[in-house]
Design a protein around this motif. Structure first.
Motif, mmCIF file in Angstrom:
data_model
loop_
_atom_site.group_PDB
_atom_site.id
_atom_site.type_symbol
_atom_site.label_atom_id
_atom_site.label_comp_id
_atom_site.label_asym_id
_atom_site.label_seq_id
_atom_site.Cartn_x
_atom_site.Cartn_y
_atom_site.Cartn_z
ATOM 1 N N ASP A 89 0.383 -1.125 -0.090
ATOM 2 C CA ASP A 89 -0.022 -0.404 0.076
ATOM 3 C C ASP A 89 0.980 1.503 -0.085
ATOM 4 O OD1 ASP A 89 -2.631 -0.677 0.156
ATOM 5 O OD2 ASP A 89 -1.291 -1.805 2.158
ATOM 6 N N LEU A 90 2.192 1.063 0.186
ATOM 7 C CA LEU A 90 3.121 2.155 0.608
ATOM 8 C C LEU A 90 4.324 2.121 0.441
ATOM 9 C CD1 LEU A 90 2.468 5.256 2.743
ATOM 10 C CD2 LEU A 90 4.288 4.441 2.765
ATOM 11 N N SER B 233 1.338 5.037 -9.144
ATOM 12 C CA SER B 233 0.165 6.141 -7.683
ATOM 13 C C SER B 233 1.277 5.512 -6.650
ATOM 14 C CB SER B 233 -1.035 5.528 -8.299
ATOM 15 O OG SER B 233 -1.632 4.830 -8.342
ATOM 16 N N PRO C 215 1.800 5.539 -2.889
ATOM 17 C CA PRO C 215 2.817 5.812 -2.541
ATOM 18 C C PRO C 215 4.044 6.003 -2.380
ATOM 19 C CG PRO C 215 0.500 5.295 -1.574
ATOM 20 C CD PRO C 215 0.700 4.906 -1.924
ATOM 21 N N ASP D 180 6.070 11.358 -2.379
ATOM 22 C CA ASP D 180 4.623 11.863 -1.729
ATOM 23 C C ASP D 180 5.064 12.633 -0.265
ATOM 24 O OD1 ASP D 180 2.047 11.135 -2.839
ATOM 25 O OD2 ASP D 180 3.742 9.604 -2.796
ATOM 26 N N ARG E 197 -1.632 8.080 5.103
ATOM 27 C CA ARG E 197 -1.210 7.766 3.579
ATOM 28 C C ARG E 197 -1.935 6.579 2.752
ATOM 29 N NH1 ARG E 197 2.830 11.817 5.121
ATOM 30 N NH2 ARG E 197 3.352 13.083 4.410
ATOM 31 N N ARG F 199 -5.410 7.197 2.921
ATOM 32 C CA ARG F 199 -6.025 7.484 1.611
ATOM 33 C C ARG F 199 -5.577 7.159 0.317
ATOM 34 N NH1 ARG F 199 -3.614 13.293 2.330
ATOM 35 N NH2 ARG F 199 -4.472 12.824 4.640
ATOM 36 N N MET F 200 -4.677 6.867 0.230
ATOM 37 C CA MET F 200 -4.100 5.175 -1.583
ATOM 38 C C MET F 200 -5.144 4.353 -1.826
ATOM 39 S SD MET F 200 -2.719 5.785 -3.930
ATOM 40 C CE MET F 200 -2.118 7.174 -4.248
ATOM 41 N N ARG F 201 -6.248 3.798 -0.427
ATOM 42 C CA ARG F 201 -7.088 2.980 -0.486
ATOM 43 C C ARG F 201 -8.415 3.411 -0.634
ATOM 44 N NH1 ARG F 201 -6.567 -1.949 3.389
ATOM 45 N NH2 ARG F 201 -5.115 -2.531 3.376
ATOM 46 N N LEU G 113 -9.081 6.325 -2.514
ATOM 47 C CA LEU G 113 -8.812 6.271 -4.177
ATOM 48 C C LEU G 113 -8.197 5.116 -5.226
ATOM 49 C CD1 LEU G 113 -5.820 9.409 -3.853
ATOM 50 C CD2 LEU G 113 -8.231 9.694 -4.798
ATOM 51 N N ARG G 114 -7.841 4.148 -4.743
ATOM 52 C CA ARG G 114 -7.719 2.881 -5.365
ATOM 53 C C ARG G 114 -9.172 2.764 -5.633
ATOM 54 N NH1 ARG G 114 -3.492 -0.985 -4.283
ATOM 55 N NH2 ARG G 114 -2.189 0.243 -3.700
#
Lengths: 115, 582
Positions: free
Chosen positions: B314-315, B342, B344, B366, B385, B388-390, B392-393
């Motif tokens: 995820d990051l 994308s 992070p 990021d 972070r 948030r990325m999850r 968005l995805r």
């Protein structure tokens, strides 16, 4: 009296609002200087502005200068957490500069009644 | 009913003082967070200004509300910050020390609502540390929901509709009735109106009061006819979990309640740590794992792309200075691989020079965390972070109306599932579902009603199927379901039972009740060997179900359908021009 209240701290702002509404005034709350400027452009004019001094983006003093520059001459009351004396001396156009503590509850309505 | 101004000034003041008290620990925690990000030698004017503002505000509103004991420590902290900002803006150890002491003093104050002025000093108890945001409230009680709104019709309607979704909803029309009930048995969630006769924000105020009294927060969904910022802000300030403008759709509310009373805890975050210093890497990994994340350590940058193929990160947390390949270079390499555009990336380094930090971020990273790094801070930053990325995805791969996978994603996932079915030699089924006479629903009851049907079906599928099964909105009113490990007969059984329950759901549109059914076609792997054959076969079976009278499930067989009589060409597929944009 129709009064615009500006404070970046919503709780403190609501306290001011409570005090003024208790005294029978009609209040509107703005959370910062920019929002206040927008409200001032409203159709119904305000008769008084009560603003906190220390705010991000636009301080109470900057807001005061800005509205005078825009040619608005409504009375302006500045509230501050610090000693109000130097500010009073430094900014002659202010209707008043009051200390923000629990004396506000009595001082603010009394002052406005005299305006 | 009275118009809001019934509250006396004293009452209003009391409530404000109470709000101040309930927000006070949060404000201190914020200051503590900022303080933790400062180290001697920094000249981080922005953070210093933020801290200054916090102390200033605490001092100011503390004074306004008559909590005199706040004044001295807050003023001292404010002054120390002012002096630093006015001179060179350099953070020094004595400054940090002073601020920490002042914060401790503030946290130790025994602030009491009932001591109007002064006499509230003296450390009595320590305010409990705030719970970390990722602590799940453990097992939820049953699905007991309290609904409070002064509109009796709305309350009754919403309560009835929500009970169709399996929630036990108790309606209340006054705040007092709600307060009493909460004291007796706290619910798992409260649905709360914002405006009451007591005042513009009486709903949020009541929630604030309840959470101070209960010393725990009950997840709250606010509903309001006003969609303005100040109401939303007020709702957030008292810890509201969601905000729904009226009219409230039962299906949407059920979605929110599902999340709040969540069935399964979300998948833990996967974090890849790249650092040439194995000790440092392990230290960070430990901190993250302790908070429930899954961490994987790589000490050689060149291994990263290969590891990422199997470890679905995820990051990525990477050291800035590594031999052979710096963090910046590694970030550039990753950004040139389409799948990782994308992903992070956060640097961890002792670099405090802002220009150099900025240069490092320019290649598309990021964030920047500076060593030494408090474990709590690392966890918070990473969690924020990654989450948030999850989100968005999920926006990219999910259908916005139903929250199911979208057309492309479900097809991709079908391929993946079939590949793994091939490896493990286990069966897979694809079921295509289509709502019967959907166009008529739209035409008769309107598109919002049609949407309601689609959302309800989506929800039924997601709740009733297993976690391993995949559900997508294939288009319009057609849904695709991938059932893993089942043969066609078993799959037909599963879909058939879903069909029966769905047919029993009652929908409402403008007070008129109606029901809906769906037809489905099932095709199985290994009988059909590739994804496109499987899709076609399931679709053909679906057409057969439609022709045989709808509201039924058919299984596809190897031989292309030799029509048994009447209609050789399937022509009455209900979807034509139905709208409800997919």
């Amino acid at each position: 009296m129709r009064i615009l209240i500006v404070d970046d701290d919503p709780l403190a702002g609501e306290m001011t609002q409570a005090i003024l509404e208790e005294a029978g005034h009609d209040c509107l709350f703005a959370a910062n200087g920019l929002e206040a400027l927008e409200h001032l452009a409203d159709e119904t004019p305000f008769e008084l502005l009560v603003s906190d001094l220390h705010m991000p983006l636009l301080s109470g003093l900057e807001l005061f200068r800005e509205i005078r520059e825009q040619g608005l001459d409504l009375p302006f009351v500045l509230l501050t957490g610090d000693d109000p004396e130097p500010l009073r001396a430094q900014t002659p156009g202010l209707a008043a500069c009051l200390m923000k503590d629990d004396s506000l509850e009595t001082d603010l309505p009394r002052l406005i009644a005299q305006l | 009913m009275a118009t809001g101004k019934t509250e006396s000034f004293m009452e209003r003041k009391r409530k404000l003082r109470q709000s101040f008290l309930s927000q006070f620990p949060g404000r201190l925690a914020l200051a503590r967070d900022l303080l933790a990000q400062l180290a001697p030698g920094d000249d981080h004017a922005e953070r210093l200004k933020q801290l200054h503002l916090i102390f200033h505000t605490i001092k100011g509103s503390g004074a306004s509300f008559g909590f005199e004991s706040i004044n001295a420590p807050a003023r001292a902290a404010e002054q120390a910050l002012r002096e630093t900002l006015d001179s060179n803006g350099q953070v020094t150890a004595p400054l940090l020390d002073e601020l920490t002491r002042r914060l401790d003093a503030l946290a130790g104050l025994d602030l009491n609502l009932d001591t109007p002025n002064g006499h509230d000093h003296g450390p009595g108890f320590i305010i409990a540390p705030r719970q970390t945001s990722d602590a799940y409230p453990g097992e939820r009680r049953q699905r007991l929901i309290y609904l409070c709104d002064d509109d009796p019709i709305l309350v009754q309607e919403l309560a009835t509709q929500l009970s169709c979704f399996g929630y036990r909803v108790t309606p209340f029309v006054t705040l007092d009735a709600l307060r009493e009930a909460v004291a007796v048995e706290p619910p798992s969630t409260i649905i709360m109106d914002v405006i009451f006769p007591e005042g513009q924000h009486a709903g949020p105020a009541a929630i604030a009061e309840l959470s101070t009294r209960l010393s725990q927060t009950i997840p709250t969904v606010f509903i309001s006819s006003h969609d303005d910022f100040s109401a939303r802000l007020r709702a957030v300030q008292v810890g509201g979990s969601a905000y729904c403008p009226k009219p409230v759709k039962a299906v949407e509310m059920a979605e929110i309640l599902d999340q709040l009373t969540n069935r399964a805890p979300p998948e833990p975050f996967h974090i890849l740590i790249v650092d040439d210093d194995p000790d440092m890497a392990q230290f960070h990994a430990m901190a993250l794992e302790e908070s429930g994340m899954i961490a994987r350590v790589v000490t050689e940058p060149e291994q990263v792309p290969a590891v990422l193929e199997s470890f679905d990160a995820d990051l990525v947390l990477m050291d800035l200075y590594m031999p052979n390949c710096s963090g910046v270079e590694l970030a550039q390499v990753l950004r040139q691989i389409p799948g990782y555009l994308s992903l992070p990336i956060i640097y961890v380094s002792s670099e405090t020079n802002v220009d150099r930090q900025f240069k490092a971020l320019e290649v598309g990273a990021d964030g920047f965390l500076t060593k030494p790094l408090e474990p709590e801070r690392l966890v918070t930053e990473v969690h924020l972070r990654a989450e948030r990325m999850r989100t968005l995805r999920s926006l990219m791969i999910r259908d916005s109306l139903t929250g199911l996978f979208n057309h492309n994603t479900i097809l991709q996932l079908l391929e993946v599932a079939m590949a793994s079915g091939r490896r493990s030699q286990s069966p897979i089924c694809l079921a295509m579902l289509d709502v019967d006479r959907f166009k008529t629903v739209n035409d008769t009851y309107g598109h919002p009603a049609g949407d309601q049907v689609l959302m309800a079906l989506a929800r039924t599928l997601r709740l009733r199927l297993r976690e391993v099964d995949l559900v997508g909105r294939y288009g319009g009113e057609e849904f695709a379901v991938v059932l893993v490990g089942l043969d066609s007969e078993q799959a037909k059984g599963v879909i058939d039972s879903l069909r029966t329950s769905f047919a029993a759901v009652t929908f409402f549109a403008d007070g008129i009740e109606f029901r809906c059914t769906f037809s489905a076609g099932v095709a199985g792997f290994p009988e059909f060997t590739n994804a496109s054959a499987l899709t076609e076969a399931a679709d053909r079976a679906l057409y057969r179900a439609k022709h045989a009278g709808r509201n039924r499930v058919e299984i596809a067989h190897e031989e292309p359908d030799t029509p048994s009589g009447i209609n050789a060409v399937p022509d009455t597929h209900d979807s034509e021009g139905a709208g409800n944009g997919a």
